[in-house]
Design an enzyme around this catalytic site. Structure first.
Site, PDB file in Angstrom:
ATOM      1  N   ASP A 115      -0.789  19.802  -1.806  1.00 32.29           N
ATOM      2  CA  ASP A 115      -1.310  20.096  -0.475  1.00 32.29           C
ATOM      3  C   ASP A 115      -2.438  21.118  -0.757  1.00 32.29           C
ATOM      4  O   ASP A 115      -2.620  21.763  -1.669  1.00 32.29           O
ATOM      5  CB  ASP A 115      -0.224  20.477   0.517  1.00 32.29           C
ATOM      6  CG  ASP A 115       0.233  21.917   0.232  1.00 32.29           C
ATOM      7  OD1 ASP A 115       1.701  21.992   0.378  1.00 32.29           O
ATOM      8  OD2 ASP A 115      -0.311  22.952   0.032  1.00 32.29           O
ATOM      9  N   HIS A 130      -0.496  20.307 -10.709  1.00 29.67           N
ATOM     10  CA  HIS A 130      -0.076  18.689 -10.364  1.00 29.67           C
ATOM     11  C   HIS A 130      -1.302  17.835  -9.403  1.00 29.67           C
ATOM     12  O   HIS A 130      -0.814  17.184  -8.809  1.00 29.67           O
ATOM     13  CB  HIS A 130       1.338  18.881  -9.590  1.00 29.67           C
ATOM     14  CG  HIS A 130       2.280  19.489 -10.603  1.00 29.67           C
ATOM     15  ND1 HIS A 130       3.518  19.753 -10.300  1.00 29.67           N
ATOM     16  CD2 HIS A 130       2.236  19.760 -11.925  1.00 29.67           C
ATOM     17  CE1 HIS A 130       4.136  20.264 -11.144  1.00 29.67           C
ATOM     18  NE2 HIS A 130       3.557  20.195 -12.062  1.00 29.67           N
TER      19      HIS A 130
HETATM   20  C1  BV8 Z   1       3.540  16.481 -18.807  1.00 29.98           C
HETATM   21  C2  BV8 Z   1       2.991  15.679  -8.310  1.00 29.98           C
HETATM   22  C3  BV8 Z   1       2.934  15.841 -21.023  1.00 29.98           C
HETATM   23  C4  BV8 Z   1       3.267  14.429  -7.667  1.00 29.98           C
HETATM   24  C5  BV8 Z   1       4.860  16.330  -9.598  1.00 29.98           C
HETATM   25  C6  BV8 Z   1       8.959  19.397 -21.214  1.00 29.98           C
HETATM   26  C7  BV8 Z   1       7.654  19.511 -21.456  1.00 29.98           C
HETATM   27  C8  BV8 Z   1       6.725  18.846 -20.774  1.00 29.98           C
HETATM   28  C9  BV8 Z   1       7.194  17.584 -20.162  1.00 29.98           C
HETATM   29  C10 BV8 Z   1       8.530  17.300 -19.865  1.00 29.98           C
HETATM   30  C11 BV8 Z   1       9.480  18.139 -20.518  1.00 29.98           C
HETATM   31  N1  BV8 Z   1      10.623  17.812 -20.088  1.00 29.98           N
HETATM   32  C12 BV8 Z   1      10.604  16.791 -19.365  1.00 29.98           C
HETATM   33  C13 BV8 Z   1       9.338  16.271 -19.257  1.00 29.98           C
HETATM   34  C14 BV8 Z   1       8.603  15.252 -18.432  1.00 29.98           C
HETATM   35  C15 BV8 Z   1       8.549  15.768 -17.019  1.00 29.98           C
HETATM   36  C16 BV8 Z   1       9.511  16.566 -16.413  1.00 29.98           C
HETATM   37  O1  BV8 Z   1       9.335  17.881 -16.090  1.00 29.98           O
HETATM   38  N2  BV8 Z   1      10.537  16.098 -15.868  1.00 29.98           N
HETATM   39  C17 BV8 Z   1      11.705  16.773 -15.259  1.00 29.98           C
HETATM   40  C18 BV8 Z   1      12.129  15.702 -14.067  1.00 29.98           C
HETATM   41  C19 BV8 Z   1      12.650  17.012 -16.016  1.00 29.98           C
HETATM   42  N3  BV8 Z   1       7.105  16.400 -16.855  1.00 29.98           N
HETATM   43  C20 BV8 Z   1       5.844  15.579 -16.858  1.00 29.98           C
HETATM   44  O2  BV8 Z   1       6.027  14.472 -16.945  1.00 29.98           O
HETATM   45  C21 BV8 Z   1       4.800  16.444 -16.763  1.00 29.98           C
HETATM   46  N4  BV8 Z   1       3.552  15.783 -17.714  1.00 29.98           N
HETATM   47  O3  BV8 Z   1       4.286  17.514 -19.186  1.00 29.98           O
HETATM   48  O4  BV8 Z   1       2.786  15.869 -19.745  1.00 29.98           O
HETATM   49  C22 BV8 Z   1       4.101  15.037 -21.311  1.00 29.98           C
HETATM   50  C23 BV8 Z   1       4.108  13.377 -21.030  1.00 29.98           C
HETATM   51  C24 BV8 Z   1       5.187  12.656 -21.105  1.00 29.98           C
HETATM   52  C25 BV8 Z   1       6.409  13.042 -21.662  1.00 29.98           C
HETATM   53  C26 BV8 Z   1       6.390  14.500 -22.027  1.00 29.98           C
HETATM   54  C27 BV8 Z   1       5.182  15.325 -21.929  1.00 29.98           C
HETATM   55  C28 BV8 Z   1       4.003  16.196 -15.346  1.00 29.98           C
HETATM   56  C29 BV8 Z   1       4.948  17.019 -14.366  1.00 29.98           C
HETATM   57  C30 BV8 Z   1       4.219  16.622 -12.704  1.00 29.98           C
HETATM   58  C31 BV8 Z   1       5.045  15.758 -12.086  1.00 29.98           C
HETATM   59  N5  BV8 Z   1       4.400  15.648 -10.851  1.00 29.98           N
HETATM   60  N6  BV8 Z   1       3.939  16.396  -8.558  1.00 29.98           N
HETATM   61  C32 BV8 Z   1       3.947  14.635  -6.211  1.00 29.98           C
HETATM   62  O5  BV8 Z   1       3.867  15.761  -5.664  1.00 29.98           O
HETATM   63  O6  BV8 Z   1       4.322  13.450  -5.930  1.00 29.98           O
HETATM   64  S1  BV8 Z   1       6.138  17.179  -9.828  1.00 29.98           S
HETATM   65  C33 BV8 Z   1       6.737  17.578  -8.246  1.00 29.98           C
HETATM   66  O7  BV8 Z   1       7.828  18.632  -8.564  1.00 29.98           O
HETATM   67  C34 BV8 Z   1       5.889  18.393  -7.166  1.00 29.98           C
HETATM   68  O8  BV8 Z   1       4.744  18.621  -7.627  1.00 29.98           O
HETATM   69  C35 BV8 Z   1       6.805  19.651  -7.011  1.00 29.98           C
HETATM   70  O9  BV8 Z   1       5.691  20.642  -6.884  1.00 29.98           O
HETATM   71  C36 BV8 Z   1       7.192  19.932  -8.318  1.00 29.98           C
HETATM   72  C37 BV8 Z   1       8.283  20.624  -8.563  1.00 29.98           C
HETATM   73  O10 BV8 Z   1       9.340  20.605  -7.325  1.00 29.98           O
HETATM   74  P1  BV8 Z   1       9.401  22.062  -6.523  1.00 29.98           P
HETATM   75  O11 BV8 Z   1       7.986  22.463  -6.177  1.00 29.98           O
HETATM   76  O12 BV8 Z   1      10.171  22.915  -7.052  1.00 29.98           O
HETATM   77  O13 BV8 Z   1      10.048  21.009  -5.097  1.00 29.98           O
HETATM   78  P2  BV8 Z   1      11.697  21.030  -4.989  1.00 29.98           P
HETATM   79  O14 BV8 Z   1      11.835  20.242  -3.882  1.00 29.98           O
HETATM   80  O15 BV8 Z   1      12.206  20.671  -6.433  1.00 29.98           O
HETATM   81  O16 BV8 Z   1      12.230  22.525  -4.789  1.00 29.98           O
HETATM   82  C38 BV8 Z   1      11.862  23.231  -3.593  1.00 29.98           C
HETATM   83  C39 BV8 Z   1      12.516  24.492  -3.633  1.00 29.98           C
HETATM   84  O17 BV8 Z   1      11.982  25.293  -2.422  1.00 29.98           O
HETATM   85  C40 BV8 Z   1      13.979  24.504  -3.698  1.00 29.98           C
HETATM   86  O18 BV8 Z   1      14.357  25.388  -4.647  1.00 29.98           O
HETATM   87  C41 BV8 Z   1      14.286  25.049  -2.121  1.00 29.98           C
HETATM   88  O19 BV8 Z   1      15.455  25.684  -2.237  1.00 29.98           O
HETATM   89  C42 BV8 Z   1      12.885  26.018  -1.861  1.00 29.98           C
HETATM   90  N7  BV8 Z   1      12.854  26.437  -0.627  1.00 29.98           N
HETATM   91  C43 BV8 Z   1      13.047  25.342   0.316  1.00 29.98           C
HETATM   92  N8  BV8 Z   1      12.894  26.103   1.904  1.00 29.98           N
HETATM   93  C44 BV8 Z   1      12.172  27.347   1.265  1.00 29.98           C
HETATM   94  C45 BV8 Z   1      12.177  27.278  -0.075  1.00 29.98           C
HETATM   95  N9  BV8 Z   1      11.753  28.410  -1.019  1.00 29.98           N
HETATM   96  C46 BV8 Z   1      11.163  29.437  -0.287  1.00 29.98           C
HETATM   97  N10 BV8 Z   1      10.989  29.362   1.365  1.00 29.98           N
HETATM   98  C47 BV8 Z   1      11.434  28.302   2.056  1.00 29.98           C
HETATM   99  N11 BV8 Z   1      11.521  28.046   3.411  1.00 29.98           N
END
Ligand code: BV8
Ligand code: ZN
Length: 257
Positions: A115, A130
């Protein structure tokens, strides 16, 4: 690491050593996630699946494969989210980070969010790891495309527009799982993690790589890491965890600087 400070009902009395670290920091890296936009009414990433998309896991929908399988389903989810952002306003957390940067010249903001609420709160040079909901492009030739008029609050299925150059389908300008992050943004973020002396991690579950490694790199080189989130993280390596909403904690911290 000391026990988390429970700030869920107001800023707990914080040790002077923590406040001094905040005051003395001259290179601050802030990493935000979806939680920083939660108080603007934007569902966090892992909550953003209701209605038409309730039966999907976000990581399933946020992929090029899901888009190719059903372009309308994925395009519509993003358009529903983009419309939600357009109707939302930045919250006190976004504003506090913008004010902090104005006061403390060496603060850089790196976000996983797609956003533009940090920018609308006044933050400048925001590093988007991202991508952005507001920059659709052609899936085939990457030609930047104008975002169509926003949809209403009701979820609806609509086909993505087509590219005037090649006829390809419009895709959201975000980084999907399995796609590489923008090189320049990631290189800048690594460099900031390597040299900061304070790293604030705000509103992220820390599940997604490589973003989740930034605070690890910062801590390894000696930075103080402070995590702000209502939920404690068991395995997160931080010097301090402040439990509570970012919109409550960040303005209160700023007042004490
Ligand atoms: C890549 C865009 C090379 C789309 C998103 C190791 C190294 C590299 C890659 C990997 C690796 N291990 C695994 C991978 C693959 C993968 C990955 O990470 N998988 C995970 C699931 C294990 N990574 C990738 O594919 C990345 N690419 O590295 O390229 C590569 C390619 C292939 C294979 C290997 C390497 C690309 C990652 C990007 C994905 N795109 N977003 C969209 O938004 O739809 S990620 C997505 O998750 C969002 O962007 C989001 O921002 C992000 C993280 O989530 P959070 O922001 O943390 O949100 P979440 O809901 O999880 O948590 C919210 C938090 O807020 C909570 O803790 C909650 O308690 C808290 N909260 C709630 N209210 C409040 C609050 N905090 C404060 N105040 C409040 N009021
Ligand atoms: Zn095209």
């Amino acid at each position: 690491m000391p026990d988390p400070f429970d700030c869920r009902s107001g800023l707990a009395p914080l040790p002077e050593v923590l406040l001094d670290r905040l005051r003395q920091a001259d290179e601050v890296l802030v990493l935000t996630g979806a939680g920083v936009s939660a108080e603007s009414g934007i569902a966090t990433f892992r909550e953003a699946l209701t209605g038409l998309w309730a039966r999907f896991d976000p990581a399933q929908l946020a992929t090029a494969e899901a888009f190719q399988e059903d372009p309308a389903r994925v395009w519509s989810w993003y358009e529903w989210r983009r419309a939600q952002v357009l109707r939302a306003e930045p919250n006190a957390a976004h504003r506090a980070l913008a004010d902090w940067a104005d006061r403390q010249g060496r603060l850089r903001l790196v976000t996983q969010n797609v956003d533009d609420l940090h920018e609308r709160a006044g933050s400048r040079d925001v590093i988007h790891l991202h991508g952005s909901l507001h920059e659709p492009r052609c899936f085939d030739c990457a030609n930047p495309l104008a975002a169509p008029p926003p949809v209403g609050a009701e979820a609806q299925l609509l086909a993505p527009p087509t590219c005037p150059l090649c006829g390809g389908l419009a895709r959201p300008g975000v980084v999907w799982f399995g796609e590489s992050l923008p090189e320049a943004a990631l290189a800048t973020a690594w460099a900031l993690a390597e040299r900061c002396n304070l790293c604030l991690v705000v509103g992220t579950s820390g599940l997604v790589q490589p973003a989740a490694s930034l605070p690890v790199v910062a801590r390894q080189q000696g930075a103080t890491v402070i995590r702000i989130d209502p939920q404690p993280a068991a395995d997160f390596q931080a010097d301090w965890q402040l439990l509570g909403a970012a919109g409550l904690i960040l303005p209160a911290l700023l007042e004490r600087l």
